[in-house]
Design an enzyme around this catalytic site. Structure first.
Site, PDB file in Angstrom:
ATOM      1  N   CYS A  81       0.841  -1.201   0.000  1.00  0.00           N
ATOM      2  CA  CYS A  81       0.000   0.000   0.000  1.00  0.00           C
ATOM      3  C   CYS A  81       0.881   1.258   0.000  1.00  0.00           C
ATOM      4  O   CYS A  81       1.514   1.547  -0.999  1.00  0.00           O
ATOM      5  CB  CYS A  81      -1.003  -0.042   1.161  1.00  0.00           C
ATOM      6  SG  CYS A  81      -2.386   1.103   0.938  1.00  0.00           S
ATOM      7  N   HIS A 179      -3.130  -4.872   1.515  1.00  0.00           N
ATOM      8  CA  HIS A 179      -2.529  -5.160   2.826  1.00  0.00           C
ATOM      9  C   HIS A 179      -2.463  -6.678   3.055  1.00  0.00           C
ATOM     10  O   HIS A 179      -3.405  -7.258   3.594  1.00  0.00           O
ATOM     11  CB  HIS A 179      -3.371  -4.524   3.940  1.00  0.00           C
ATOM     12  CG  HIS A 179      -3.268  -3.035   4.003  1.00  0.00           C
ATOM     13  ND1 HIS A 179      -2.444  -2.385   4.896  1.00  0.00           N
ATOM     14  CD2 HIS A 179      -3.873  -2.063   3.281  1.00  0.00           C
ATOM     15  CE1 HIS A 179      -2.550  -1.078   4.730  1.00  0.00           C
ATOM     16  NE2 HIS A 179      -3.410  -0.860   3.758  1.00  0.00           N
ATOM     17  N   GLU A 181      -0.942  -8.325   5.207  1.00  0.00           N
ATOM     18  CA  GLU A 181      -0.816  -8.682   6.638  1.00  0.00           C
ATOM     19  C   GLU A 181      -2.177  -8.796   7.324  1.00  0.00           C
ATOM     20  O   GLU A 181      -2.264  -9.210   8.480  1.00  0.00           O
ATOM     21  CB  GLU A 181       0.060  -7.653   7.363  1.00  0.00           C
ATOM     22  CG  GLU A 181      -0.596  -6.326   7.720  1.00  0.00           C
ATOM     23  CD  GLU A 181      -0.783  -5.357   6.560  1.00  0.00           C
ATOM     24  OE1 GLU A 181      -1.253  -4.234   6.790  1.00  0.00           O
ATOM     25  OE2 GLU A 181      -0.463  -5.718   5.392  1.00  0.00           O
TER      26      GLU A 181
END
EC number: 4.3.3.6
Length: 199
Positions: A81, A179, A181
């Site tokens: 990002c 993202h 994660e």
């Protein structure tokens, strides 16, 4: 390199989540806030956050130039990002005077998918993976131009943003608009860990 040490730029963004993902794929993750900590890692994750704030914080902590040098010298780096924006050689939609670390031969449009309320999720096809990857986009950028040596890893497959490039690799640099994660799917962190091991 059996167990590389991968740093996570820790001045802003989802630092703990990235560290947890790195542990999940069997590498040591360390937060990086100072040049001395940067010097001890084999690769680096630049997390999501706010790219202009990350730029200012990196300068305040005297990390900007050491980061630029390590990336230019070939340190494997994974930008997610805002981290993708930080790695891009060119950005559109940035604020006046906004600089990037560079190294990734792409042009990235900042906040391309819209504001926070326009955040969305999508299943993406990756050549490197057997099954779709579920991605979370939050105020995400997209890639508008790729250099000749940049490999496109994934594009949006449907909806108004169909065909937009959202994951790329250029040699030792990896970047995603989304993202990774936040999904519990550690495959991209594993892909990056392999890239660091091979370095």
């Amino acid at each position: 390199m059996s167990k590389p040490v991968i740093g996570v730029f820790a001045l802003q963004g989802n630092v703990r989540e990235h560290l947890a993902m790195l542990a999940q794929v069997g590498v040591e993750g360390r937060p990086v806030r100072r040049p001395s900590e940067l010097a001890e890692v084999d690769g680096l994750v630049l997390p999501g956050g706010e790219s202009t704030t990350m730029d200012k914080l990196a300068r305040s902590f005297e990390l900007f130039e050491p980061l630029q040098k390590r990336i230019a010298d070939g340190m494997p780096t994974f930008g997610t990002c805002a981290g993708m924006i930080m790695l891009a050689n060119e950005i559109t939609g940035g604020i006046e005077g906004q600089e990037t670390l560079g190294g990734l031969d792409v042009t990235v449009r900042r906040n391309a998918f819209g504001r926070q309320v326009d955040s969305f999720e999508a299943d993406l096809e990756f050549a490197a993976f057997d099954t779709a990857y579920h991605a979370v986009f939050i105020r995400a950028p997209w890639v508008e131009r790729v250099g000749r040596e940049v490999e496109v890893l994934s594009t949006v497959s449907s909806g108004p943003a169909e065909g937009r490039i959202v994951a790329v690799r250029h040699d030792r640099l990896l970047a995603t608009s989304f993202h990774p994660e936040m999904t519990g799917d550690a495959r991209l962190h594993g892909y990056f860990a392999d890239l660091v091991r091979d370095h």
